[in-house]
Write a protein that holds these residues in place. Sequence first.
Motif, PDB file in Angstrom:
ATOM      1  N   PRO A 145     -11.434 -51.454  38.576  1.00 34.29           N
ATOM      2  CA  PRO A 145     -10.722 -52.710  38.861  1.00 34.29           C
ATOM      3  C   PRO A 145     -11.432 -53.592  39.873  1.00 34.29           C
ATOM      4  O   PRO A 145     -11.432 -54.813  39.751  1.00 34.29           O
ATOM      5  N   LYS A 146     -12.058 -52.955  40.858  1.00 37.87           N
ATOM      6  CA  LYS A 146     -12.668 -53.764  41.916  1.00 37.87           C
ATOM      7  C   LYS A 146     -13.860 -54.568  41.379  1.00 37.87           C
ATOM      8  O   LYS A 146     -14.000 -55.756  41.639  1.00 37.87           O
ATOM      9  N   ILE A 147     -14.708 -53.874  40.596  1.00 40.88           N
ATOM     10  CA  ILE A 147     -15.861 -54.580  40.028  1.00 40.88           C
ATOM     11  C   ILE A 147     -15.382 -55.654  39.047  1.00 40.88           C
ATOM     12  O   ILE A 147     -15.889 -56.780  39.017  1.00 40.88           O
ATOM     13  N   LEU A 180      -7.836 -56.910  32.085  1.00 37.02           N
ATOM     14  CA  LEU A 180      -7.040 -55.694  31.915  1.00 37.02           C
ATOM     15  C   LEU A 180      -7.584 -54.563  32.780  1.00 37.02           C
ATOM     16  O   LEU A 180      -6.823 -53.800  33.376  1.00 37.02           O
ATOM     17  N   ILE A 181      -8.920 -54.465  32.858  1.00 33.25           N
ATOM     18  CA  ILE A 181      -9.505 -53.419  33.720  1.00 33.25           C
ATOM     19  C   ILE A 181      -9.104 -53.674  35.172  1.00 33.25           C
ATOM     20  O   ILE A 181      -8.758 -52.756  35.903  1.00 33.25           O
ATOM     21  N   ARG A 188      -9.123 -46.739  26.797  1.00 29.93           N
ATOM     22  CA  ARG A 188      -8.333 -46.353  25.624  1.00 29.93           C
ATOM     23  C   ARG A 188      -7.124 -47.290  25.493  1.00 29.93           C
ATOM     24  O   ARG A 188      -6.799 -47.780  24.409  1.00 29.93           O
ATOM     25  N   GLU A 189      -6.479 -47.521  26.625  1.00 30.23           N
ATOM     26  CA  GLU A 189      -5.289 -48.397  26.611  1.00 30.23           C
ATOM     27  C   GLU A 189      -5.665 -49.822  26.199  1.00 30.23           C
ATOM     28  O   GLU A 189      -4.953 -50.475  25.438  1.00 30.23           O
ATOM     29  N   ILE A 190      -6.804 -50.262  26.694  1.00 27.22           N
ATOM     30  CA  ILE A 190      -7.239 -51.632  26.376  1.00 27.22           C
ATOM     31  C   ILE A 190      -7.534 -51.746  24.887  1.00 27.22           C
ATOM     32  O   ILE A 190      -7.135 -52.716  24.229  1.00 27.22           O
ATOM     33  N   ALA A 191      -8.201 -50.718  24.349  1.00 25.97           N
ATOM     34  CA  ALA A 191      -8.520 -50.732  22.919  1.00 25.97           C
ATOM     35  C   ALA A 191      -7.239 -50.850  22.104  1.00 25.97           C
ATOM     36  O   ALA A 191      -7.155 -51.631  21.153  1.00 25.97           O
TER      37      ALA A 191
ATOM     38  N   THR B 486      -4.709 -55.993  40.882  1.00 24.77           N
ATOM     39  CA  THR B 486      -5.953 -55.262  41.085  1.00 24.77           C
ATOM     40  C   THR B 486      -5.741 -54.093  42.046  1.00 24.77           C
ATOM     41  O   THR B 486      -6.278 -53.006  41.846  1.00 24.77           O
ATOM     42  N   GLN B 487      -4.953 -54.323  43.072  1.00 25.03           N
ATOM     43  CA  GLN B 487      -4.696 -53.232  44.014  1.00 25.03           C
ATOM     44  C   GLN B 487      -3.928 -52.099  43.338  1.00 25.03           C
ATOM     45  O   GLN B 487      -4.156 -50.928  43.637  1.00 25.03           O
TER      46      GLN B 487
END
Lengths: 230, 611
Positions: A145-147, A180-181, A188-191, B486-487
Motif C-alpha cells: 500500500p505504501k508504494i 486498490l493495492i 487475488r482480491e483485485i483480480a 492506505t493506513q
Amino acid sequence: MSPRGFDTDGKDGPAGSGPHSVLIVEDQEHTATRFARAVEVSPELTVCGVARDLAHAWMLFETHRPRFVLTDLGLPDGSGVEIILAAARADWACDCMVISVFGDRQRAMEAIRAGARGYLLKSDPVEEVSRQILEVIGGGSPMNPKIARYLLDTMGPAVTDTTPPGGERLTQREHEVLSLIARGYKRREIAEMLNISVGTVGIHINNTYKKLKVGTNIEAVARASKIGLL
Amino acid sequence: MRRILAGLGASALLVVVLMGLIVLLPDPPGRDIDGATLFRTAAFCPLEGETCSAAPEVVPLPHRVRSPVQEGIHKVRFSVEFDRFGETDGITAIYLPEFSDAVSISVNGWRQTPEPWAPGAERAFHHWHRPFIAMVSNALLEPQGNRLNIDLAAQVYQGISLSPLYTGDAAALDLAYQKLMIVRVGMARINLSLVGLAGGALLLFWLIHYRDPAYLWLGLASLASAAVCYHWVYPNVIANYRHWITFWNTAAALQVWCLLSFVCMRLHAGLPRLRLGSLIAIAAGTVGLILLPTTLFSPGIAAYQLGFLVLALVMLTVLVGWRNGTQPLNFAVLFGLYGLSTTLALSQWISRHLWFDWAPTLLASIIPVVFVLSVLWVIFYELGRSISRYEDLTASLQSTIDEKTAELQMSYERLAAQSKLQAVDEERQRILLDLHDGIGGQLVNMLAYMSTRAGTDSVLETAIEDALRDMGLMIDSLEAGDSIATQLGLLRGRLEPLFKAHRVDLVWRIRAEPGLPGSGPSQNLTLLRIVQEAITNAVRHAQARTITITATERSISVADDGHGFDPEEVGRRGRHGIGLTGMKRRARALGVTLDIASSPAGTRVDLSWSA
C-alpha cells in the motif's frame, strides 16, 4: 543454529544453475540470521553470504555474483542503495529487495528508484520472505500500500482522452489496480474485483514500476508543484 | 446603403428645419435713435452714369436688387429728403447701418464721399457687413428739405441692398456706428484669429503628439476657414476681383472637404474614394472658374458653390451614417453645428443666386462663429476624453499595483510557511529514522533472537510485537499522510503474521476513502489504534474464524464470528477492559461514535461519524 555455514565463502556456481544464490546485507545479527533461515526455507533459494557492512558486502558481491541481493539501507559504513545500484549495473542477472523495519517511505522510494523491486518488512513471516524473493526472480514486482500510494501521488491522475499519450502517465487500469493495492487489497482480491487474472494484475504492477523508472524527474516536478514553485 | 439613406434623410431634415427658422426670422426693424430721423422708405432708381435711367419709385427699406447686367458694375440710387440737425455751426450725420456693396453719397448735388467704383479700379467692394457714416457740415445744409442721394454699386456677382437709414445728431449716430463696427468687423477679426490659432494648435497636436489624421484634417479645415474670414477682415488683398472671389470660394470648398475628411477619420468611416473624388472635383472646379469667360463667371460661381454645399450635405450624411463611431453627445453637437453651418451657407446661396430678396446677407458671417464653436468643442471634448482615459488608466494601474502587491505579499507568506513546513518535515524525518533504525531495529532484532531460542516468554514476545505494531502505526500515520484507506492497507500487511498464526480469514471491504472531518496525522493515528485494538481483540480473545473489515466514507467497522463477550462483565473483570476502555476514551476524544455489540455469535465494533 544456522542450517548452513552461510557466513563463509559460498560454493554456489554461477547464477542460473541450481538454486538461486541470495546475498544478505544486514547489520543486525539476529535479524540477519532470521532472514537467512527464511531464505533457506525454499529449496529453490540458497544463501551465498551474509554481510554486516558495505565493505564486506562488496567483497561477497564480486566473489559470488549472486542472483539476488537482500539489503538493509542503514549500514554502519554507508547506504545499501550503493549495493542496489551495483546490482542494477551488474553484467549478470541480479535483483534486489530492501529489508526494512517499517518500510519508511523516503528511503524505500529512493531504493526503488535505484532499482530495488520493493521491500521486505523485518516482521514479515518467514514463508513470505522466500515467496516474495521467488516472485521477483520470476519477473514479478511486489507491491504494498505504501508504494502504491507513493506512485499514485507522484504519477498523478490516470491518462484520459484529453491528455497526450506519454510513457510516464498511468493508464486507467493501472490507476485502478494501484488504488486498490493502496487500500490493502491483495492481488487475488483485485483480480476478482476487476474481473481479470492474477497474472494480469501483476503485469499492470510491473508496468507501473517501469514508468516510475522512466519518469524519475516526475518526483521533482511533483515536489515542486506541491510547494508552489510551479 | 441604409445608413446612407438614413444619414441623408436626417441631414436634409435638419437643414430644412433650420432653413424654416431663417425664413421666419424677420429683418431687424430699425430702432429709433434720439436726435435722429429714421427713414423706412426711399425713392429708388437704377443709374446710368450719373443719372437715373428710369423714373424714381418709392420703395420700402430694406430693399434688395439683383444685378441686371452681365458684365461690369451695376449702380443704383436711393434718395431721401432730410432736415438739418441743430444750427449752422453743427454737423449732421448720415448713417447707413447695412447696405451692399459699395456706397458714395451726395447732398444737394455735392458729392460727400469718394466713388469706390472710379474707372481703373476693378476691385471687390464687399462693404456689406460694415456700417457707413458720413458727417456733413450744417453750413452746407438747408434747415429742411436737403436732398440725399445714396449711390450704391456692385460687381456683377454681388447684389445691391439698403436697410433703413438715419440722419441727425452726429454724436448719437457716431456712437451707434462705432458699436456696430465693433460687432461686425470685430467679430470677423475674432473669428479670424480664433480659427487661425485653432488651426495652428491642431496641426501642432498632430505633429508632436498624436499623429491622428483627424487632427490634421480639422487643422487644415481651420486654416481654410481662416482664409475665408480673411476676406471679411482685409478687403482687396488680391487686386483682381475674379481671382479674389475664386480664391475664397476655393478656400470655402477646401474647408468643407477637410471637414469631410475629419468626420471620416474620427468616425472610422474611411471612404477614401469619395474623398479623393471630391478633392479632384474641387480642383477641377477651381481651374474652371479661372478659365471661364467673364460672362459665365457668375453662373460658374453659383455652380461651384452648389457643389461644395452638396459636399457639406455628404459630410452630414457620413456623420449620421457612422455615428456609432463616437459618443452620442459628441455626435449630436457636431451634427447640430455642422448642420447649422450648412443651412446658413445654403440660405446665402439661395438668396444670392435664386431669390435675391430672400435672406439677410449678414447671416453668412455667423458661419465662421459656428465653425469656431465646433472646433473648440472638438478640442475640449477630446481633452476631456483624454483626461478621463488617463484617470481610468491611473485607477486601473493603481488597482493592478495593489493586486500585485497583495500577490507578492501572499507568495512571501507562502514561501515563509513553506520553509517552516519544510523544516518541520525534515525534523520529522530525522525522528522517524531514529525510531525506525534505532528502536525499531532493536525490537525486531530482539524478536528474531527470541524466535531462535526455545521456551522464551510468550508474554514478552507478544508485548514486543504489540510495541512494534504500534510503532508501525505511528510511522504510517506520519508517512501515509491523510489517506486512512492506505493506513488500513498497511495495517493489514502488518497484521498478516497474526492472522496466519491464528488461522483467521479476513474479508477486506475498504469501499471508499474514509474522510474524518478535520483530521490530521494524530487523529488518524488514534482512529487506526481503535481499529487495530478491535482487530487484535477479535483475533486473540474471541477465537474468531473470520473477521470482516468494512470502511465507507463515514464509518469503519470490524465484525467477527467469535464467541463474543459481555461488555459489562468484561468491563468489571478488567482483563480486556483496558482495551475497551481505551477504545472508548479515544473515540470520545475524536468525536467519533463507537458502538460495540457482542453476542455468542460474534462481535461487531462500529466507528462512525458525521460529515
